[in-house]
Design an enzyme around this catalytic site. Structure first.
Site, PDB file in Angstrom:
ATOM      1  N   THR A 124       0.828  -1.203   0.000  1.00 13.26           N
ATOM      2  CA  THR A 124       0.000   0.000   0.000  1.00 13.26           C
ATOM      3  C   THR A 124       0.864   1.255   0.000  1.00 13.26           C
ATOM      4  OG1 THR A 124      -1.639  -1.187   1.308  1.00 13.26           O
ATOM      5  CG2 THR A 124      -1.880   1.192   1.175  1.00 13.26           C
ATOM      6  N   THR A 125       1.867   1.267   0.868  1.00 14.23           N
ATOM      7  CA  THR A 125       2.746   2.425   0.994  1.00 14.23           C
ATOM      8  C   THR A 125       3.563   2.649  -0.267  1.00 14.23           C
ATOM      9  OG1 THR A 125       2.865   1.954   3.362  1.00 14.23           O
ATOM     10  CG2 THR A 125       4.480   3.493   2.493  1.00 14.23           C
ATOM     11  N   TYR A 166     -12.768  -4.060  -2.063  1.00 14.04           N
ATOM     12  CA  TYR A 166     -13.863  -3.611  -2.930  1.00 14.04           C
ATOM     13  C   TYR A 166     -14.845  -4.729  -3.282  1.00 14.04           C
ATOM     14  CZ  TYR A 166     -16.547  -1.100  -6.437  1.00 14.04           C
ATOM     15  OH  TYR A 166     -17.574  -0.526  -7.135  1.00 14.04           O
ATOM     16  N   TYR A 226      -2.429 -10.098   4.949  1.00 15.96           N
ATOM     17  CA  TYR A 226      -2.517  -8.697   5.370  1.00 15.96           C
ATOM     18  C   TYR A 226      -3.964  -8.391   5.716  1.00 15.96           C
ATOM     19  CZ  TYR A 226      -1.665  -3.617   5.259  1.00 15.96           C
ATOM     20  OH  TYR A 226      -1.569  -2.287   5.569  1.00 15.96           O
ATOM     21  N   ARG A 269      -9.123  -0.545   5.007  1.00 16.22           N
ATOM     22  CA  ARG A 269      -8.892  -0.307   3.582  1.00 16.22           C
ATOM     23  C   ARG A 269      -9.665  -1.275   2.693  1.00 16.22           C
ATOM     24  NH1 ARG A 269      -4.947   3.073   1.715  1.00 16.22           N
ATOM     25  NH2 ARG A 269      -3.517   3.928   3.254  1.00 16.22           N
ATOM     26  N   LYS A 297       0.126  -9.791   8.811  1.00 12.95           N
ATOM     27  CA  LYS A 297       0.363  -8.375   9.091  1.00 12.95           C
ATOM     28  C   LYS A 297      -0.961  -7.824   9.588  1.00 12.95           C
ATOM     29  CE  LYS A 297       1.461  -3.848   7.105  1.00 12.95           C
ATOM     30  NZ  LYS A 297       1.775  -3.056   5.897  1.00 12.95           N
ATOM     31  N   ILE A 349       5.814  -4.327  10.126  1.00  9.72           N
ATOM     32  CA  ILE A 349       5.978  -3.911   8.732  1.00  9.72           C
ATOM     33  C   ILE A 349       5.535  -2.460   8.730  1.00  9.72           C
ATOM     34  CG2 ILE A 349       5.312  -4.300   6.332  1.00  9.72           C
ATOM     35  CD1 ILE A 349       4.721  -7.221   7.087  1.00  9.72           C
TER      36      ILE A 349
END
Length: 324
Positions: A49-50, A112, A138, A143, A166, A206
Site C-alpha cells: 500500500t505504501t 472492494y 494482510y 482499507r 500483518k 511492517i
C-alpha cells in the site's frame, strides 16, 4: 514448536520514490532501499500500500523486486506486496514475483469485492498454492472493507506456505487467541500499535514510519527480545510524534514522501493520483508534529526543509496501472 521466521523482525513498507511527473525514480529507489537497510531493516515490502501498489504497473512491481534483490545483496529480505483483489491476477503476480527473486509474498484481503469468508479463504489458499514462497496475510479492514475473521485465520494457518499475518485491525484479544492456537508469526501493520503487539508476542513490524527511521524500531524489537520493557517503551515514546506526523493527517505514503523529501533523502515528494500531496493546512499539521520529535535515532529534523509546492497535487504517469 515455534514457527521459523524467514522475514526478520524490522520490515519496512517501502515508499516508491518518483519523479515530479510521476515516473518511478529508479536511482532514488536504489538509494532509499540502501538507506533503510543500513538503518537496521531486516526486510522490505515493495509494492505494498505504501509503495502505491494500486497505481503501479505489473512491470514496475516486478522491477521493484529485481532492484530490491540487487541492492539488498542478501542483507535484507525482499517481499512483494499487494498483489491484487482479483485472484487470477494475484496468482500471476505471485508467480512472476517468485521468478523475479522475491523472498516472500504479502497478500491483502480482497478489497472492494467484499467476498464472504469462504471467498477470502479460497483467495488466500490459491495464492499460497501458486508458489513455494512463504506468505503473509494482510488484515486491514479499514482499507479492504472486510476483516479476515478469527475462524478464517485459523483455517488459513493450516496451509504450509501461510506463515504470518500483518495486522492492522488492532484487535489485540484476537491476536492473542491466534498466537495461542497457531504457529503464525504476527507483524504490526499499524505503527502506533507496534509495541503493544510486540508485548503480547508479535514477531515484529511492517512499518511506514520505518522509511524515515528504522533504528528506533530495531532498538524496540531488540529490547523486547531481551525482556527490557523500559528501553522498548522509551523508543515507543520517542517515536510517537513522528508516527503521528506520518500516519494521522494524510495517507501514510503522502506524509512519508513529504517528510523524506524535506530531509533531502528523496528528490521529489510526488505521489500518483488519486493520491495528492498535503494541502497547506495538512502540511502545517505534519510540521507541527515534527516540531515535537526529539532524540529519534537516525532522524534529525534540524535541517528539515519541507517544500509544499513540490508536494502539491498528484501525477498522472505515462502508462496507467494495468491488471494484465
Amino acid at each position: 514448536m515455534e514457527q521459523d521466521n524467514p522475514f526478520g523482525q524490522v520490515l519496512v513498507a517501502l515508499v516508491t520514490p518518483m519523479t515530479h511527473d510521476g515516473e518511478v525514480d529508479w536511482a532514488g529507489v536504489e538509494k532509499h532501499i540502501d538507506d533503510v537497510i543500513s538503518a537496521g531493516a531486516d526486510g522490505i515490502v515493495v509494492t505494498g500500500t505504501t509503495g502505491e501498489t494500486s497505481t503501479l504497473t505489473d512491470a514496475e512491481k516486478l522491477k521493484l523486486v529485481v532492484v530490491g534483490k540487487e541492492v539488498s545483496a542478501g542483507r535484507a529480505k525482499i517481499i512483494t506486496g499487494g498483489p491484487s483483489n482479483e485472484t487470477a491476477h494475484a496468482i500471476q503476480l505471485a508467480k512472476q514475483s517468485a521468478d523475479a527473486g522475491a523472498d516472500g509474498v504479502m497478500a491483502v484481503t480482497p478489497y472492494y469485492n467484499k467476498p464472504t469468508q469462504a471467498g477470502v479463504l479460497t483467495h488466500f489458499r490459491m495464492i499460497a498454492d501458486a508458489t513455494d514462497l512463504p506468505l503473509i496475510l494482510y488484515d486491514i479492514p479499514g482499507r479492504t472493507g472486510i476483516p479476515i475473521t478469527y475462524e478464517t485465520i485459523l483455517r488459513l494457518a493450516k496451509h504450509p506456505n501461510i506463515i504470518a499475518v500483518k495486522d492492522a485491525k488492532g484487535d489485540l484479544a484476537q491476536v492473542s487467541r491466534v498466537l495461542n492456537q497457531t504457529e503464525l508469526l504476527y507483524f504490526s501493520g499499524d505503527d502506533a500499535n507496534t509495541l503493544p503487539l510486540l508485548s503480547i508476542g508479535a514477531t515484529g513490524l511492517i512499518g511506514v514510519t520505518a522509511n524515515i527511521a528504522s533504528q528506533p524500531y530495531r532498538t524496540m524489537v531488540d529490547a523486547v527480545n531481551a525482556g527490557d520493557l523500559r528501553t522498548a517503551t522509551d523508543a515507543h515514546q520517542r517515536l510517537e510524534p513522528l508516527v503521528r506526523a506520518t500516519m494521522t493527517h494524510v495517507p501514510g505514503t503522502v506524509a512519508t514522501k513529504y517528510i523524506l523529501h524535506g530531509l533531502g533523502r528523496i528528490k521529489s515528494p510526488r505521489v500518483r493520483l488519486p493520491l495528492v500531496g498535503p494541502e497547506e493546512w495538512e502540511a502545517a499539521l505534519i510540521e507541527d508534529e515534527l516540531d515535537l520529535v526529539r532524540d529519534v535515532e537516525g532522524a534529525s529534523f534540524t535541517n528539515f526543509r519541507p517544500d509544499r509546492n513540490a508536494a502539491a497535487g498528484g501525477a498522472l504517469p505515462r502508462i496507467p496501472g494495468t491488471t494484465r
